[in-house]
Design a protein around this motif. Structure first.
Motif, PDB file in Angstrom:
ATOM      1  N   ASP A 155       0.831  -1.204   0.000  1.00  0.00           N
ATOM      2  CA  ASP A 155       0.000   0.000   0.000  1.00  0.00           C
ATOM      3  C   ASP A 155       0.867   1.257   0.000  1.00  0.00           C
ATOM      4  OD1 ASP A 155      -2.320  -1.421  -0.065  1.00  0.00           O
ATOM      5  OD2 ASP A 155      -2.671  -1.349   2.098  1.00  0.00           O
TER       6      ASP A 155
ATOM      7  N   ASN B 209      -9.108 -11.883  -7.020  1.00  0.00           N
ATOM      8  CA  ASN B 209      -8.818 -10.624  -7.670  1.00  0.00           C
ATOM      9  C   ASN B 209     -10.076 -10.105  -8.335  1.00  0.00           C
ATOM     10  OD1 ASN B 209      -7.799  -8.457  -8.982  1.00  0.00           O
ATOM     11  ND2 ASN B 209      -6.115  -9.530  -9.992  1.00  0.00           N
TER      12      ASN B 209
ATOM     13  N   ASN C  37     -10.570  -7.499 -10.007  1.00  0.00           N
ATOM     14  CA  ASN C  37     -10.295  -6.858 -11.283  1.00  0.00           C
ATOM     15  C   ASN C  37      -9.145  -7.575 -11.971  1.00  0.00           C
ATOM     16  OD1 ASN C  37     -12.063  -4.436 -11.040  1.00  0.00           O
ATOM     17  ND2 ASN C  37     -10.851  -4.186  -9.180  1.00  0.00           N
TER      18      ASN C  37
ATOM     19  N   GLN D  56     -18.239   6.337  -0.801  1.00  0.00           N
ATOM     20  CA  GLN D  56     -17.208   5.544  -0.125  1.00  0.00           C
ATOM     21  C   GLN D  56     -17.116   5.918   1.349  1.00  0.00           C
ATOM     22  OE1 GLN D  56     -13.455   4.953  -2.023  1.00  0.00           O
ATOM     23  NE2 GLN D  56     -14.280   5.122  -4.085  1.00  0.00           N
TER      24      GLN D  56
ATOM     25  N   ARG E 143     -12.839  -4.030   0.356  1.00  0.00           N
ATOM     26  CA  ARG E 143     -11.790  -4.290  -0.639  1.00  0.00           C
ATOM     27  C   ARG E 143     -12.398  -4.716  -1.965  1.00  0.00           C
ATOM     28  NH1 ARG E 143      -6.091  -3.418   0.485  1.00  0.00           N
ATOM     29  NH2 ARG E 143      -5.994  -3.112   2.727  1.00  0.00           N
TER      30      ARG E 143
ATOM     31  N   THR F  66     -15.072  -1.664  -3.525  1.00  0.00           N
ATOM     32  CA  THR F  66     -14.594  -0.323  -3.863  1.00  0.00           C
ATOM     33  C   THR F  66     -13.361  -0.322  -4.750  1.00  0.00           C
ATOM     34  OG1 THR F  66     -13.251  -0.172  -1.842  1.00  0.00           O
ATOM     35  CG2 THR F  66     -15.535   0.584  -1.725  1.00  0.00           C
ATOM     36  N   ARG F  67     -12.679  -1.444  -4.853  1.00  0.00           N
ATOM     37  CA  ARG F  67     -11.476  -1.465  -5.676  1.00  0.00           C
ATOM     38  C   ARG F  67     -11.806  -1.897  -7.097  1.00  0.00           C
ATOM     39  NH1 ARG F  67      -5.838  -2.696  -2.696  1.00  0.00           N
ATOM     40  NH2 ARG F  67      -6.064  -1.122  -1.079  1.00  0.00           N
ATOM     41  N   THR F  68     -12.277  -0.961  -7.882  1.00  0.00           N
ATOM     42  CA  THR F  68     -12.583  -1.214  -9.282  1.00  0.00           C
ATOM     43  C   THR F  68     -11.917  -0.128 -10.112  1.00  0.00           C
ATOM     44  OG1 THR F  68     -14.365  -1.324 -10.908  1.00  0.00           O
ATOM     45  CG2 THR F  68     -14.807  -0.055  -8.919  1.00  0.00           C
ATOM     46  N   SER F  69     -11.077  -0.519 -11.054  1.00  0.00           N
ATOM     47  CA  SER F  69     -10.162   0.407 -11.714  1.00  0.00           C
ATOM     48  C   SER F  69     -10.838   1.380 -12.661  1.00  0.00           C
ATOM     49  CB  SER F  69      -9.098  -0.393 -12.483  1.00  0.00           C
ATOM     50  OG  SER F  69      -9.713  -1.238 -13.431  1.00  0.00           O
TER      51      SER F  69
END
Length: 401
Positions: free
Chosen positions: A14, A43, A45, A143, A172, A175-178
């Motif tokens: 991070d 994963n 993405n 968020q 995780r 919200t973690r979408t590129s």
């Protein structure tokens, strides 16, 4: 050692990402892209890359005991049976939602009313409702709402490992979408909700996938020792019984709350031969046992587990008598914890009723769970596959990346 733990690696990564002006997407895919549950969890993405280390390419050969085909078969057996998915426990409240402000705790408690729904899955469903009911107009606001709701759920029971891990993994995964920064807000919010519902479905089906994998280790004529009440262990035994396998179960009483009595009653309903033991009779009865199967409150970075008090001593006895100890745990119980000993974790206290008055000068141990180190465990049955304890840290890194 602590500096080699999964948390250290994740925190270091991070920091590297924050220092770098150009984000670097990583993927640890071990097989061609597919829509399987395990790969989706690893994963959210997937971006195929060619420079995967030889270790990750041969990870299954080094550590795993389950092939991708076997895991795929278990997932296919679960299928897409929509009848098994839980519905909104109180859909009638939607019509009056404008009269009462949305509360994530109230939503969480509504989902918890379903007896077969795990606490962490109820939290995941409640967080999905936060997205659905949000009036945010920007991604930053949305968020922030999710983070506040997640913190509220985790503070609802600070001793629940699965609740904390489930909320963290939800944040995780969702919200973690590129591609979010390239979409308009409504499209991004819809994507968040889609991913939230998908994660809820993945988490709900985890128990049945574990049951399909775990029941293969149960053979005709075997004797199984269980401890306490675990819904995922019950699902494994239920699946094995439905497969016409003949086995018997030794069930500990499970003091102090005597959850073993409840477990024995459930097995009796399935017509599975069951024998109830007092907790102190484990060593006495271990020579009858072919395997031990326990659940887990949490799976930690070392590959060990935190579970109901008494699990550690059962594992010690089983190890000394060369009996395999299997752990059944959903991936949302994988926590970023690294306990060094029995006292190195948040205490979970529970009152103990001895049936007689206890003098005030007598101290009573009220801890409700203990830590079992990985060297006393044989395999872990998870919705990511059947794992050895040594591979848990690697799987945990992939879940939290």
């Amino acid at each position: 050692m602590w500096w080699r733990s999964a948390s250290f690696i994740l925190d270091r990564n991070d920091n590297l990402l924050q220092d770098d002006s150009v984000p670097k997407a990583e993927s640890r895919m071990l097989s061609p892209p597919s829509s399987s549950m395990a790969e989706t969890l690893h994963n959210p993405n997937p971006i195929p890359i060619n420079n995967i280390s030889a270790y990750y390419q041969t990870r299954a050969a080094h550590h795993g005991v389950v092939t991708s085909d076997w895991l795929a078969q278990a997932q296919a057996a679960v299928g897409h049976d929509q009848d098994t998915l839980p519905s909104d426990p109180d859909s009638s409240r939607n019509s009056s939602s404008s009269e009462k402000p949305f509360s994530v705790i109230d939503e969480f408690n509504n989902w918890r009313k379903q007896p077969d729904l795990a606490e962490a899955v109820a939290a995941i469903r409640a967080l999905a409702s936060v997205i659905r009911s949000s009036e945010a107009t920007t991604m930053m606001e949305l968020q922030r709402e999710l983070k506040t709701a997640s913190d509220s759920l985790k503070s609802w029971d600070t001793t629940s490992i699965s609740l904390t891990a489930g909320c963290d993994l939800f944040m995780r995964y969702v919200t973690r979408t590129s591609a979010v920064e390239y979409e308009d807000f409504n499209a991004a919010k819809s994507r968040f909700l889609e991913r939230a519902l998908k994660f809820g479905e993945i988490s709900y089906k985890a128990r049945k996938i574990i049951a399909m994998l775990g029941q293969d280790f149960i053979f005709n004529g075997c004797t199984i020792l269980v401890h306490g009440f675990s819904r995922v262990v019950l699902e494994i035994l239920k699946t094995a019984a439905q497969s016409k396998k003949v086995f018997r179960v030794l069930c500990t009483e499970g003091r102090p709350d005597r959850t073993g009595l409840r477990f024995a009653n459930e097995l009796a309903k399935l017509d599975v031969p069951v024998k109830l033991l007092i907790d102190s009779a484990v060593a006495y009865s271990m020579d009858e046992v072919d395997m031990v199967i326990v659940g887990a409150d949490g799976v930690v970075e070392s590959g060990g587990i935190i579970n109901m008090m008494g699990t550690y001593q059962i594992a010690l006895v089983a190890k000394s008598m060369d009996k395999p100890v299997y752990v059944a745990a959903e991936s949302y119980k994988f926590a970023r914890l690294y306990p060094l000993d029995q006292k190195d974790m948040v205490p979970a206290l529970r009152a103990v009723d001895f049936g007689v008055p206890i003098p005030k000068k007598v101290e009573v141990e009220t801890s409700a769970r203990d830590y079992t180190p990985p060297q006393y465990l044989t395999l872990l049955f998870t919705d990511l596959g059947v794992l050895t304890p040594s591979v848990v840290s690697d799987e945990l890194i992939q879940l939290y990346l």
